[in-house]
Write an enzyme that holds these catalytic residues in place. Structure first.
Site, PDB file in Angstrom:
ATOM      1  N   HIS A  40     -61.328   9.552 -26.060  1.00 23.20           N
ATOM      2  CA  HIS A  40     -60.630  10.264 -27.126  1.00 23.20           C
ATOM      3  C   HIS A  40     -60.582   9.363 -28.370  1.00 23.20           C
ATOM      4  O   HIS A  40     -60.907   8.173 -28.306  1.00 23.20           O
ATOM      5  CB  HIS A  40     -59.214  10.664 -26.679  1.00 23.20           C
ATOM      6  CG  HIS A  40     -58.311   9.522 -26.383  1.00 23.20           C
ATOM      7  ND1 HIS A  40     -58.041   9.074 -25.121  1.00 23.20           N
ATOM      8  CD2 HIS A  40     -57.597   8.719 -27.209  1.00 23.20           C
ATOM      9  CE1 HIS A  40     -57.206   8.064 -25.155  1.00 23.20           C
ATOM     10  NE2 HIS A  40     -56.919   7.807 -26.425  1.00 23.20           N
TER      11      HIS A  40
HETATM   12  P1  TYD Z   1     -54.189   8.662 -21.442  1.00 24.53           P
HETATM   13  O1  TYD Z   1     -54.022   8.595 -22.907  1.00 24.53           O
HETATM   14  O2  TYD Z   1     -54.981   9.789 -20.858  1.00 24.53           O
HETATM   15  O3  TYD Z   1     -54.788   7.289 -20.920  1.00 24.53           O
HETATM   16  P2  TYD Z   1     -56.278   6.723 -21.096  1.00 24.53           P
HETATM   17  O4  TYD Z   1     -56.673   6.901 -22.515  1.00 24.53           O
HETATM   18  O5  TYD Z   1     -56.149   5.303 -20.698  1.00 24.53           O
HETATM   19  O6  TYD Z   1     -57.201   7.411 -20.185  1.00 24.53           O
HETATM   20  O7  TYD Z   1     -52.745   8.648 -20.781  1.00 24.53           O
HETATM   21  C1  TYD Z   1     -52.556   8.798 -19.396  1.00 24.53           C
HETATM   22  C2  TYD Z   1     -51.182   9.430 -19.173  1.00 24.53           C
HETATM   23  O8  TYD Z   1     -50.152   8.598 -19.652  1.00 24.53           O
HETATM   24  C3  TYD Z   1     -51.034  10.767 -19.878  1.00 24.53           C
HETATM   25  O9  TYD Z   1     -50.283  11.615 -19.018  1.00 24.53           O
HETATM   26  C4  TYD Z   1     -50.212  10.454 -21.091  1.00 24.53           C
HETATM   27  C5  TYD Z   1     -49.384   9.278 -20.637  1.00 24.53           C
HETATM   28  N1  TYD Z   1     -49.063   8.336 -21.720  1.00 24.53           N
HETATM   29  C6  TYD Z   1     -47.769   8.218 -22.177  1.00 24.53           C
HETATM   30  O10 TYD Z   1     -46.849   8.908 -21.712  1.00 24.53           O
HETATM   31  N2  TYD Z   1     -47.495   7.310 -23.153  1.00 24.53           N
HETATM   32  C7  TYD Z   1     -48.461   6.527 -23.692  1.00 24.53           C
HETATM   33  O11 TYD Z   1     -48.173   5.705 -24.578  1.00 24.53           O
HETATM   34  C8  TYD Z   1     -49.809   6.664 -23.212  1.00 24.53           C
HETATM   35  C9  TYD Z   1     -50.930   5.822 -23.793  1.00 24.53           C
HETATM   36  C10 TYD Z   1     -50.061   7.579 -22.228  1.00 24.53           C
END
Ligand code: TYD
Length: 123
Positions: A40
């Site tokens: 993303h």
């Molecule tokens: P995600 O952004 O998909 O992680 P990555 O980019 O590492 O694959 O986030 C994973 C999960 O964690 C999603 O349910 C959102 C949550 N999250 C939060 O609640 N707070 C945060 O600061 C982040 C980065 C993720």
């Protein structure tokens, strides 16, 4: 780096080493083997990512150029700015990826469609 005979210490302060106010800290660890994360971009978010243990590869893409950056040292940070597509690959089993973020978590700031990201990166 503030090392001494006992070991190493790194201190990061907003407005000093880190060029933004830190609104959020999160860290990623205990990934299952072969897992890939990210995929993303963000409209308005700046982050510093530091692999404080182990290693991973951060793929960054500004819509024109793509680079794979090996994060394998606790004294190495990559800054990821606005409208940068990021992917995280090749996590070692002991990887702990620490992220400092300029904004609090906001699901509406995510761009998860690569084609949409490319369009935005061109404007
Ligand atoms: P995600 O952004 O998909 O992680 P990555 O980019 O590492 O694959 O986030 C994973 C999960 O964690 C999603 O349910 C959102 C949550 N999250 C939060 O609640 N707070 C945060 O600061 C982040 C980065 C993720």
């Amino acid at each position: 780096m503030r090392g001494d005979a006992r070991g190493s210490l790194i201190a990061l302060e907003s407005g000093h080493e880190v060029p933004f106010d830190i609104a959020r800290i999160y860290y990623i660890f205990g990934n299952n083997p072969g897992v890939e994360r990210g995929f993303h971009a963000h409209e308005r978010l700046t982050q510093w990512a530091i692999c404080v243990s182990g290693s991973c590869v951060m793929r960054v893409d500004d819509g024109a150029t793509r680079a794979d950056v090996l994060l394998d040292r606790p004294d190495l940070a990559i800054e990821i700015g606005w409208l940068t597509w990021r992917e995280m690959h090749d996590f070692s089993p002991d990887a702990v990826l620490l992220v400092l973020a300029s904004e609090r978590y906001d699901i509406d700031d995510y761009i998860i469609d690569y084609e949409q990201f490319l369009e935005k990166s061109r404007t």
